[in-house]
Design a protein around this motif. Structure first.
Motif, PDB file in Angstrom:
ATOM      1  N   HIS A 153      20.965  60.411 -57.188  1.00 30.62           N
ATOM      2  CA  HIS A 153      22.036  61.384 -56.954  1.00 30.62           C
ATOM      3  C   HIS A 153      23.263  60.658 -56.400  1.00 30.62           C
ATOM      4  CE1 HIS A 153      20.817  60.979 -52.792  1.00 30.62           C
ATOM      5  NE2 HIS A 153      19.634  61.510 -53.032  1.00 30.62           N
ATOM      6  N   LYS A 154      24.266  61.392 -55.968  1.00 34.89           N
ATOM      7  CA  LYS A 154      25.515  60.783 -55.511  1.00 34.89           C
ATOM      8  C   LYS A 154      25.310  59.872 -54.300  1.00 34.89           C
ATOM      9  CE  LYS A 154      28.795  64.361 -57.053  1.00 34.89           C
ATOM     10  NZ  LYS A 154      29.795  65.362 -56.582  1.00 34.89           N
ATOM     11  N   GLY A 155      24.395  60.231 -53.436  1.00 35.67           N
ATOM     12  CA  GLY A 155      24.129  59.387 -52.279  1.00 35.67           C
ATOM     13  C   GLY A 155      23.629  58.013 -52.690  1.00 35.67           C
ATOM     14  N   HIS A 156      22.743  57.985 -53.682  1.00 39.19           N
ATOM     15  CA  HIS A 156      22.267  56.704 -54.202  1.00 39.19           C
ATOM     16  C   HIS A 156      23.417  55.927 -54.831  1.00 39.19           C
ATOM     17  CE1 HIS A 156      18.324  59.028 -54.578  1.00 39.19           C
ATOM     18  NE2 HIS A 156      18.043  58.036 -53.743  1.00 39.19           N
ATOM     19  N   THR A 193      33.610  57.189 -63.856  1.00 38.72           N
ATOM     20  CA  THR A 193      34.862  57.007 -63.116  1.00 38.72           C
ATOM     21  C   THR A 193      35.026  58.083 -62.058  1.00 38.72           C
ATOM     22  OG1 THR A 193      35.913  55.975 -65.041  1.00 38.72           O
ATOM     23  CG2 THR A 193      37.370  56.871 -63.338  1.00 38.72           C
ATOM     24  N   ASP A 194      34.643  59.318 -62.381  1.00 33.72           N
ATOM     25  CA  ASP A 194      34.700  60.405 -61.410  1.00 33.72           C
ATOM     26  C   ASP A 194      33.822  60.104 -60.195  1.00 33.72           C
ATOM     27  OD1 ASP A 194      36.346  61.867 -63.125  1.00 33.72           O
ATOM     28  OD2 ASP A 194      34.652  62.912 -64.056  1.00 33.72           O
ATOM     29  N   ILE A 195      32.602  59.639 -60.463  1.00 29.07           N
ATOM     30  CA  ILE A 195      31.657  59.362 -59.387  1.00 29.07           C
ATOM     31  C   ILE A 195      32.156  58.197 -58.536  1.00 29.07           C
ATOM     32  CG2 ILE A 195      29.305  58.634 -58.830  1.00 29.07           C
ATOM     33  CD1 ILE A 195      29.464  61.473 -59.846  1.00 29.07           C
ATOM     34  N   ARG A 196      32.641  57.162 -59.183  1.00 30.01           N
ATOM     35  CA  ARG A 196      33.133  55.992 -58.450  1.00 30.01           C
ATOM     36  C   ARG A 196      34.323  56.367 -57.575  1.00 30.01           C
ATOM     37  NH1 ARG A 196      31.404  50.885 -60.535  1.00 30.01           N
ATOM     38  NH2 ARG A 196      33.299  49.984 -59.654  1.00 30.01           N
ATOM     39  N   VAL A 228      21.914  67.473 -56.765  1.00 21.61           N
ATOM     40  CA  VAL A 228      22.201  67.350 -58.195  1.00 21.61           C
ATOM     41  C   VAL A 228      22.151  65.878 -58.580  1.00 21.61           C
ATOM     42  CG1 VAL A 228      23.919  67.758 -59.993  1.00 21.61           C
ATOM     43  CG2 VAL A 228      23.640  69.413 -58.133  1.00 21.61           C
ATOM     44  N   THR A 229      21.463  65.579 -59.662  1.00 24.03           N
ATOM     45  CA  THR A 229      21.262  64.194 -60.057  1.00 24.03           C
ATOM     46  C   THR A 229      22.439  63.662 -60.859  1.00 24.03           C
ATOM     47  OG1 THR A 229      20.171  64.767 -62.140  1.00 24.03           O
ATOM     48  CG2 THR A 229      18.785  64.640 -60.166  1.00 24.03           C
ATOM     49  N   LEU A 230      22.543  62.348 -60.928  1.00 19.15           N
ATOM     50  CA  LEU A 230      23.571  61.720 -61.745  1.00 19.15           C
ATOM     51  C   LEU A 230      23.369  62.070 -63.218  1.00 19.15           C
ATOM     52  CD1 LEU A 230      23.803  58.151 -60.136  1.00 19.15           C
ATOM     53  CD2 LEU A 230      25.197  60.172 -59.656  1.00 19.15           C
ATOM     54  N   LYS A 231      22.127  62.185 -63.630  1.00 23.43           N
ATOM     55  CA  LYS A 231      21.827  62.562 -65.017  1.00 23.43           C
ATOM     56  C   LYS A 231      22.401  63.935 -65.329  1.00 23.43           C
ATOM     57  CE  LYS A 231      17.881  63.147 -68.189  1.00 23.43           C
ATOM     58  NZ  LYS A 231      18.033  64.572 -68.522  1.00 23.43           N
ATOM     59  N   SER A 232      22.187  64.878 -64.426  1.00 26.11           N
ATOM     60  CA  SER A 232      22.698  66.232 -64.645  1.00 26.11           C
ATOM     61  C   SER A 232      24.224  66.241 -64.658  1.00 26.11           C
ATOM     62  CB  SER A 232      22.184  67.175 -63.563  1.00 26.11           C
ATOM     63  OG  SER A 232      20.780  67.306 -63.614  1.00 26.11           O
ATOM     64  N   LEU A 233      24.819  65.491 -63.746  1.00 26.29           N
ATOM     65  CA  LEU A 233      26.281  65.422 -63.696  1.00 26.29           C
ATOM     66  C   LEU A 233      26.830  64.811 -64.990  1.00 26.29           C
ATOM     67  CD1 LEU A 233      26.663  64.226 -60.010  1.00 26.29           C
ATOM     68  CD2 LEU A 233      27.406  66.443 -60.913  1.00 26.29           C
ATOM     69  N   ARG A 234      26.181  63.779 -65.456  1.00 26.97           N
ATOM     70  CA  ARG A 234      26.604  63.123 -66.696  1.00 26.97           C
ATOM     71  C   ARG A 234      26.542  64.092 -67.869  1.00 26.97           C
ATOM     72  NH1 ARG A 234      23.827  58.991 -65.883  1.00 26.97           N
ATOM     73  NH2 ARG A 234      21.919  59.442 -67.020  1.00 26.97           N
TER      74      ARG A 234
END
Length: 287
Positions: free
Chosen positions: A18-21, A277-280, A264-270
């Motif tokens: 997720h975003k924390g990771h 770029t949004d996450i970074r 919410v996982t990175l996979k779901s966000l993707r």
């Protein structure tokens, strides 16, 4: 510090990232790049009941999506259980660990009945020889616990008092610089279980030493683990890394992202259209 700069990101494949990771991985990765150092990915998959191959695959997928690269081959801890068992055997030969047949519930019940939450409740101590022999004969599962009393004797009073670690980030109380290690706050930790191999504290510091990790960069929620890990390093005469504990990324509600909270996982966000770029950018690392 004369050692080459080497850091790592060491997730457990017990769920999707997720975003924390993402924040933690990007922090370690960018710090290594800025220092012209090395970044290592390690898979800490020692929990056979929760770790899944699909989650490990997801870690690689998510980190590549974020733009990270790492050295190959990746060390998977489940492939090296014999290494950790040998380390426990070495401690056992020195009389520094003991068999504990008490269940987690029994330990927790002991804490609940201890006066004023006595720290002794998490230091159950060895069984009597007769009781241990009987329990062994019955086939009951046990854990190997590190004896703080015996570790104190092995190091000697002066070395015990001098035990410390260098904090470049922020400790649990906001401290930085040299911090006195307080391994007693963890009690007699479990280093391995008969039915589940090794435990986190031993495997993590073993691999940090083996892989030449000079800087441990991780979330501030793991500061407390550093105290007992410094003791384990001292007992094996393993080098002590510099620690850099960073803040935790939080959501709009102010709560930190965590697997157990169903973040919410990175996979779901993707899949919903969010870009790397949004996450970074949200994590403070720009493009």
């Amino acid at each position: 510090m004369d050692r080459p700069f080497v850091t790592r990101f060491a997730p457990s494949p017990t769920g999707r990232l997720h975003k924390g990771h993402a924040f933690s991985a990007l922090t370690a990765y960018q710090t290594a790049k800025d220092a012209n150092g090395r970044f290592i990915l390690r898979i800490e998959d020692i929990d056979p009941t929760r770790c899944r191959p699909e989650y490990e695959d997801g870690i690689y997928e998510d980190l590549r999506w974020l733009g990270l690269d790492w050295e190959e081959p990746v060390r998977r801890q489940s492939d090296h259980l014999a290494d950790y068992a040998a380390a426990v055997d070495a401690l056992r030969e020195r009389g520094l660990v003991y068999r504990c047949f008490r269940t987690r519930k029994e330990i927790l019940d002991g804490i609940g009945h201890a006066p004023h939450g006595s720290a002794d409740a998490v230091r159950p101590g060895p069984h009597s020889p007769d009781e241990e022999a009987e329990l062994l004969a019955s086939g009951k599962a046990y854990a190997w616990r590190l004896s703080l009393d015996r570790a104190h004797e092995a190091l000697g009073g002066a070395a015990w008092e001098a035990l410390s670690f260098y904090e470049e980030g922020t400790g649990s109380d906001g401290e930085s610089g040299w911090v006195k290690a307080r391994p007693e706050t963890a009690g007699d930790v479990v280093l391995s279980r008969k039915d589940a191999g090794t435990a986190y504290h031993l495997a993590a510091v073993h691999d940090d030493a083996l892989q030449g990790i000079s800087h441990v960069i991780r979330g501030v929620d793991l500061v407390e683990a550093t105290h007992i890990q410094r003791l384990i390093q001292a007992l094996f005469d393993w080098p002590a890394p510099v620690y850099r504990h960073h803040r935790l990324m939080t959501g709009p509600d102010g709560r930190r992202y965590a697997k157990r909270d169903g973040s919410v996982t990175l996979k779901s966000l993707r899949e919903s259209g969010t870009t790397a770029t949004d996450i970074r950018a949200e994590a403070g690392f720009g493009a």
